[in-house]
Design a protein around this motif. Structure first.
Motif: not given
Length: 352
Positions: A111-116, A214-215
């Motif tokens: 799972v990719n939880a590395t941010g936007a 924040i994108p």
């Protein structure tokens, strides 16, 4: 073989990894610095996370204020989180913690939880803040009070003052809500210093600074993804933390149940839990509001938020926190449009 590997050690990554471990899944979390302290100041509405333990809360202000073209006391309790306490709350001892990157590591689901990831020239929320002694910040915000937004000093590119108590003082922050590209921090810093000077507040020689970027229109990472990487950032507020923490347990359950039928089914089930049809519909409406904000003049922006702060608390809650509340979101937007002066209506209709 691990069942789940979560890439990313922010609050969203830790929340999901620990939720998976609690269900008995063999879970690992990987990041270049998995124990690194979280530098951001996180604020949430208590009604979004009613079961948050006291040790994860740095401040629970007695009042929450906002200013559009006039002042308002909001009928919702706003909390400032204690990041060390929050990490403790989100950490489960069964999670295997790895230092590095996910490439080359094996798991049934990664799972990719590395941010936007910001896109060049994309829309962003940016902010520049200073932490001041509480007595110094008093001319701008009363003691034990959260100032959510203050739009009373409009300039060419609209920005507002955000001020909240922390355990080490008061964070005062000049915030650009939505702009493409994001308003640079040096401009926000100059505005904040001018605002403080006008209020007679002396700036410490070496103040603690906080930068926010924040994108707001970042593309979603391919599934399976979680947190900001999955597009959970509210495009008109920049908030995603409470949504991620609320979703972690049901997404973990979806992975747990789906893995009985294989990784593909687990990914499908988790993706549906994150983006059910109602959430997709609400997100489209939120994007409409976000695009309208990008076009509004400073005066129109202040008038728009004046209307928002006048809404009943349940309609404010629907727009900011009701991620699957399609009926509430439609009702709130309808009421805003009905009460709006023509220059605000024009901004909203231009994107219809």
């Amino acid at each position: 073989m691990r069942d789940v590997l979560v890439a990313g050690a922010g609050p969203a990554g830790w929340a999901l990894a620990s939720a998976c471990a609690r269900l008995g899944l063999r879970t690992a979390l990987v990041a270049p610095a998995p124990r690194e302290r979280w530098p951001a100041t996180y604020g949430v509405w208590r009604d979004e996370l009613p079961d948050l333990p006291g040790y994860a809360i740095a401040a629970a202000p007695a009042a929450t204020l906002a200013v559009g073209t006039s002042g308002h006391r909001l009928d919702r309790e706003y909390l400032i989180l204690d990041n060390d306490g929050l990490r403790r709350h989100l950490t489960h001892p069964a999670v295997e913690v790895l230092t590095g990157r996910a490439e080359g590591l094996q798991a049934r689901v990664v799972v990719n939880a590395t941010g936007a990831r910001a896109r060049p020239g994309g829309a962003e929320q940016t902010a520049y803040g200073l932490v001041l002694p509480a007595e110094d910040a008093a001319p701008l915000v009363p003691a034990n009070t959260a100032l959510l937004m203050d739009w009373s000093h409009p300039v060419r590119d609209p920005s507002f003052l955000y001020a909240v108590p922390r355990s080490d003082g008061v964070l005062v922050e000049e915030t650009s809500l939505a702009r493409a590209p994001g308003l640079p921090p040096d401009i926000l810093a100059a505005r904040l210093r001018h605002r403080l000077s006008a209020a007679g507040i002396r700036i410490p020689a070496s103040p603690r600074e906080e930068l926010v970027r924040i994108p707001l229109d970042a593309p979603r990472a391919p599934a399976p993804a979680f947190g900001a990487a999955a597009g959970l950032i509210h495009p008109a507020t920049g908030y995603s933390l409470a949504t991620s923490l609320r979703l972690a347990p049901p997404v973990a359950r979806a992975l747990h149940e789906g893995l009985r039928d294989g990784p593909a089914e687990a990914i499908r089930a988790a993706s549906h839990e994150i983006w059910p049809p109602a959430a997709r519909a609400v997100h489209r409406l939120r994007l409409h509001g976000f695009r309208a904000l990008l076009t509004m003049s400073p005066q129109t922006t202040a008038e728009f938020f004046e209307l928002f702060f006048r809404l009943p608390a349940e309609l404010q809650r629907a727009m900011t926190s009701g991620r699957t509340d399609l009926a509430g979101t439609v009702a709130a937007m309808t009421e805003l449009f009905r009460e709006a002066p023509w220059r605000v209506r024009i901004a909203l209709m231009a994107l219809g």
